[in-house]
Design a protein around this motif. Structure first.
Motif, PDB file in Angstrom:
ATOM      1  N   LEU A  37     -12.089   0.161   0.756  1.00 24.73           N
ATOM      2  CA  LEU A  37     -10.603  -0.057   1.494  1.00 24.73           C
ATOM      3  C   LEU A  37      -9.822  -0.673   2.652  1.00 24.73           C
ATOM      4  O   LEU A  37     -10.308  -1.848   3.043  1.00 24.73           O
ATOM      5  CB  LEU A  37     -10.811   1.606   2.599  1.00 24.73           C
ATOM      6  N   PHE A  38      -8.553  -1.160   2.667  1.00 20.07           N
ATOM      7  CA  PHE A  38      -8.192  -2.067   3.156  1.00 20.07           C
ATOM      8  C   PHE A  38      -7.409  -1.919   4.371  1.00 20.07           C
ATOM      9  O   PHE A  38      -6.498  -0.942   4.328  1.00 20.07           O
ATOM     10  CB  PHE A  38      -7.845  -3.283   2.917  1.00 20.07           C
ATOM     11  N   ALA A  39      -7.175  -2.365   5.752  1.00 18.69           N
ATOM     12  CA  ALA A  39      -5.743  -1.957   6.952  1.00 18.69           C
ATOM     13  C   ALA A  39      -5.148  -2.576   6.509  1.00 18.69           C
ATOM     14  O   ALA A  39      -4.371  -3.944   5.484  1.00 18.69           O
ATOM     15  CB  ALA A  39      -6.189  -2.610   7.968  1.00 18.69           C
ATOM     16  N   THR A  40      -3.755  -2.487   6.726  1.00 23.70           N
ATOM     17  CA  THR A  40      -2.169  -2.245   5.459  1.00 23.70           C
ATOM     18  C   THR A  40      -1.436  -1.680   7.259  1.00 23.70           C
ATOM     19  O   THR A  40      -1.409  -1.025   8.151  1.00 23.70           O
ATOM     20  CB  THR A  40      -2.048  -2.060   4.637  1.00 23.70           C
ATOM     21  N   SER A  41      -0.418  -3.320   7.015  1.00 29.45           N
ATOM     22  CA  SER A  41       0.759  -2.924   8.122  1.00 29.45           C
ATOM     23  C   SER A  41       2.379  -3.661   7.467  1.00 29.45           C
ATOM     24  O   SER A  41       1.596  -4.239   5.887  1.00 29.45           O
ATOM     25  CB  SER A  41       0.807  -4.290   9.298  1.00 29.45           C
ATOM     26  N   PRO A  42       3.236  -3.983   8.298  1.00 31.49           N
ATOM     27  CA  PRO A  42       4.250  -4.262   7.500  1.00 31.49           C
ATOM     28  C   PRO A  42       3.969  -6.187   6.707  1.00 31.49           C
ATOM     29  O   PRO A  42       4.716  -5.795   5.552  1.00 31.49           O
ATOM     30  CB  PRO A  42       4.740  -4.958   8.307  1.00 31.49           C
ATOM     31  N   PRO A  43       2.621  -6.337   6.515  1.00 32.36           N
ATOM     32  CA  PRO A  43       3.484  -7.805   5.602  1.00 32.36           C
ATOM     33  C   PRO A  43       2.522  -7.035   4.543  1.00 32.36           C
ATOM     34  O   PRO A  43       3.513  -8.062   3.212  1.00 32.36           O
ATOM     35  CB  PRO A  43       1.580  -8.550   6.736  1.00 32.36           C
ATOM     36  N   ILE A  44       2.505  -5.767   3.883  1.00 31.60           N
ATOM     37  CA  ILE A  44       1.703  -6.288   2.655  1.00 31.60           C
ATOM     38  C   ILE A  44       2.996  -5.956   1.459  1.00 31.60           C
ATOM     39  O   ILE A  44       3.293  -6.169   0.542  1.00 31.60           O
ATOM     40  CB  ILE A  44       1.212  -4.488   2.716  1.00 31.60           C
ATOM     41  N   ILE A  45       4.258  -5.428   2.857  1.00 27.72           N
ATOM     42  CA  ILE A  45       5.441  -5.537   1.600  1.00 27.72           C
ATOM     43  C   ILE A  45       6.384  -7.224   2.244  1.00 27.72           C
ATOM     44  O   ILE A  45       6.854  -7.697   1.382  1.00 27.72           O
ATOM     45  CB  ILE A  45       6.762  -4.681   3.156  1.00 27.72           C
ATOM     46  N   LEU A  46       6.548  -7.606   3.414  1.00 32.31           N
ATOM     47  CA  LEU A  46       6.988  -8.872   4.015  1.00 32.31           C
ATOM     48  C   LEU A  46       6.221 -10.340   2.922  1.00 32.31           C
ATOM     49  O   LEU A  46       6.852 -10.522   2.283  1.00 32.31           O
ATOM     50  CB  LEU A  46       6.942  -8.954   4.779  1.00 32.31           C
ATOM     51  N   VAL A  47       5.072 -10.000   2.584  1.00 29.98           N
ATOM     52  CA  VAL A  47       4.433 -11.415   2.096  1.00 29.98           C
ATOM     53  C   VAL A  47       4.869 -11.756   1.154  1.00 29.98           C
ATOM     54  O   VAL A  47       5.349 -12.520   0.135  1.00 29.98           O
ATOM     55  CB  VAL A  47       2.830 -11.560   2.054  1.00 29.98           C
ATOM     56  N   PRO A  48       4.373 -10.499  -0.206  1.00 24.57           N
ATOM     57  CA  PRO A  48       5.563 -10.254  -1.518  1.00 24.57           C
ATOM     58  C   PRO A  48       6.945 -11.170  -1.560  1.00 24.57           C
ATOM     59  O   PRO A  48       7.141 -12.157  -2.512  1.00 24.57           O
ATOM     60  CB  PRO A  48       4.648  -9.316  -1.577  1.00 24.57           C
ATOM     61  N   LEU A  49       7.712 -10.182  -0.891  1.00 30.52           N
ATOM     62  CA  LEU A  49       8.662 -10.719  -0.686  1.00 30.52           C
ATOM     63  C   LEU A  49       9.728 -11.965  -0.096  1.00 30.52           C
ATOM     64  O   LEU A  49      10.249 -12.379  -0.604  1.00 30.52           O
ATOM     65  CB  LEU A  49       9.635  -9.828   0.452  1.00 30.52           C
ATOM     66  N   ALA A  50       8.473 -12.858   0.655  1.00 34.81           N
ATOM     67  CA  ALA A  50       8.780 -13.909   0.497  1.00 34.81           C
ATOM     68  C   ALA A  50       8.008 -14.826  -0.775  1.00 34.81           C
ATOM     69  O   ALA A  50       8.335 -15.934  -0.303  1.00 34.81           O
ATOM     70  CB  ALA A  50       8.411 -13.768   2.131  1.00 34.81           C
ATOM     71  N   GLY A  51       7.387 -14.276  -1.066  1.00 31.31           N
ATOM     72  CA  GLY A  51       7.094 -15.072  -2.600  1.00 31.31           C
ATOM     73  C   GLY A  51       5.295 -15.414  -2.498  1.00 31.31           C
ATOM     74  O   GLY A  51       5.652 -16.424  -2.931  1.00 31.31           O
ATOM     75  N   ALA A  52       4.951 -15.383  -1.112  1.00 30.96           N
ATOM     76  CA  ALA A  52       3.666 -15.969  -0.796  1.00 30.96           C
ATOM     77  C   ALA A  52       2.400 -14.888  -1.314  1.00 30.96           C
ATOM     78  O   ALA A  52       1.422 -15.054  -1.225  1.00 30.96           O
ATOM     79  CB  ALA A  52       3.584 -15.831   1.018  1.00 30.96           C
ATOM     80  N   SER A  53       2.680 -13.786  -2.150  1.00 25.87           N
ATOM     81  CA  SER A  53       1.935 -13.164  -2.615  1.00 25.87           C
ATOM     82  C   SER A  53       2.306 -12.854  -4.250  1.00 25.87           C
ATOM     83  O   SER A  53       3.476 -11.932  -3.850  1.00 25.87           O
ATOM     84  CB  SER A  53       1.071 -12.195  -2.077  1.00 25.87           C
ATOM     85  N   ARG A  54       1.320 -12.625  -5.442  1.00 30.29           N
ATOM     86  CA  ARG A  54       1.861 -11.531  -6.806  1.00 30.29           C
ATOM     87  C   ARG A  54       1.358 -10.510  -6.722  1.00 30.29           C
ATOM     88  O   ARG A  54       1.368  -9.753  -7.685  1.00 30.29           O
ATOM     89  CB  ARG A  54       1.216 -12.364  -7.306  1.00 30.29           C
ATOM     90  N   HIS A  55       0.561  -9.919  -4.923  1.00 30.85           N
ATOM     91  CA  HIS A  55       0.476  -8.795  -5.328  1.00 30.85           C
ATOM     92  C   HIS A  55       1.300  -7.858  -4.473  1.00 30.85           C
ATOM     93  O   HIS A  55       1.745  -8.447  -3.201  1.00 30.85           O
ATOM     94  CB  HIS A  55      -1.334  -8.892  -5.128  1.00 30.85           C
ATOM     95  N   ASP A  56       1.208  -7.273  -4.294  1.00 29.02           N
ATOM     96  CA  ASP A  56       2.052  -5.960  -3.659  1.00 29.02           C
ATOM     97  C   ASP A  56       1.523  -4.383  -3.254  1.00 29.02           C
ATOM     98  O   ASP A  56       0.791  -4.006  -4.119  1.00 29.02           O
ATOM     99  CB  ASP A  56       4.061  -5.944  -3.611  1.00 29.02           C
TER     100      ASP A  56
END
Length: 331
Positions: free
Chosen positions: A96-115
């Motif tokens: 499991l992993f803790a999540t919050s808005p960065p799971i949406i924001l970081v991929p939208l900004a192109g800094a992760s290929r996983h969303d």
């Protein structure tokens, strides 16, 4: 087949059918067979880390889980390093992993290929808020003091524990806009987590820090090296943050909530998802959780797996618009 043979077959078939039904029922009642890896995708001291360690401790103290929840920190890339590792562990019901808005924001900004669509939503647990911190001896006494200084000198920096275009950046950009500044003019400095950001603030490397109220509460109080200027909640929070004025109380009409929840590896079995949903629902009812929640200034905001998944899709639409205004949306 004779009538007698048919009767004998029926007599034999009944217990076999009952056994098959019992076996099927037991298969649906999944429980962990080993320790559960509970990942905080950042260094110790940040919001994800606080959630992971608080949940793990309460589950153990309340004796709710059959197995230990092992807190693991995997920092880097505003969460992207951890997400890349977890994405390779498809089907694992023990991760499991803790999540919050960065799971949406970081991929939208192109800094992760996983969303968020690459992982299994388990449950949303709480809502937290953003808080602005300065050094205890800072000249800034209010939010307005800080932003008046930023208007005069846009080289002054505000640090945060998430990547550019991610949660802390979005929160402070919205606040700046509400305070009369061009949001894109904020000199935002990203660090590897809320704890790292606060350390750099105490070292004099930034003028202020924006972080989660829950992760900051332990750094405030009498004798602290830090002081809070304001919090993004619509009303004052309780516990150790009761004395911190909201932005709205200071004439800046802006609020920002930081939801936090739990996700799992890709393609997690449905029976494992059901187990964790039940586990977290039970946890929220315990005295241990409620005491920790109140101390950290959190608010319960539970959503089950299906509802949480739909909420994440909605968040993607909303944040796409904000990032576009900042010129940070990946094209």
């Amino acid at each position: 087949m004779t009538t007698l043979s048919l009767k004998r077959f029926a007599v034999l078939a009944l217990p076999m059918a009952a056994l098959a039904m019992t076996t099927s029922a037991h298969a649906d009642e999944w429980t962990p067979s080993r320790s559960v890896e509970f990942v905080a995708p950042a260094n110790p001291g940040g919001g994800w880390d606080t959630l992971v360690r608080t949940v793990s401790r309460v589950l153990q103290e309340e004796q709710l889980a059959e197995r230990n929840f092992a807190a693991i920190n995997v920092p880097g890339g505003g969460g992207a390093v951890a997400w890349a590792q977890i994405a390779r562990d498809s089907g694992n019901p023990h991760k499991l992993f803790a999540t919050s808005p960065p799971i949406i924001l970081v991929p939208l900004a192109g800094a992760s290929r996983h969303d968020h669509t690459d992982f299994t939503p388990i449950a949303r647990l709480i809502t937290d808020y953003s808080i602005i911190l300065v050094e205890a001896d800072s000249e800034y006494q209010t939010i307005n003091d800080l932003f008046d200084a930023l208007k005069e000198n846009n080289s002054l920096s505000i640090g945060g524990g998430s990547a550019p275009g991610s949660m802390d950046h979005i929160s402070v950009a919205g606040l700046a806009s509400a305070a009369g500044l061009d949001a894109s003019s904020v000199n935002y400095i990203p660090f590897s987590g809320g704890g790292d950001a606060m350390t750099n603030l105490m070292g004099g490397h930034v003028e202020a820090v924006i972080t989660g109220a829950g992760e900051a509460v332990g750094q405030l109080g009498e004798g602290s090296q830090l002081r809070a200027l304001g919090v993004s909640s619509p009303e004052r929070l309780g516990g150790g943050l009761a004395d911190v004025a909201t932005y709205q109380e200071q004439g800046v009409d802006y609020t920002f909530d930081i939801w936090r929840g739990v996700m799992g590896a890709p393609d997690m079995p449905e029976e494992a998802v059901a187990y964790y949903e039940t586990l977290f629902t039970e946890m929220l009812e315990t005295d241990g959780w409620q005491q920790a929640r109140d101390q950290l200034g959190w608010l319960d905001a539970y959503q089950d797996s299906e509802t949480f998944g739909a909420f994440l899709d909605e968040q993607k639409e909303q944040f796409s618009s904000v990032l576009s205004d900042l010129g940070l949306l990946r094209q």
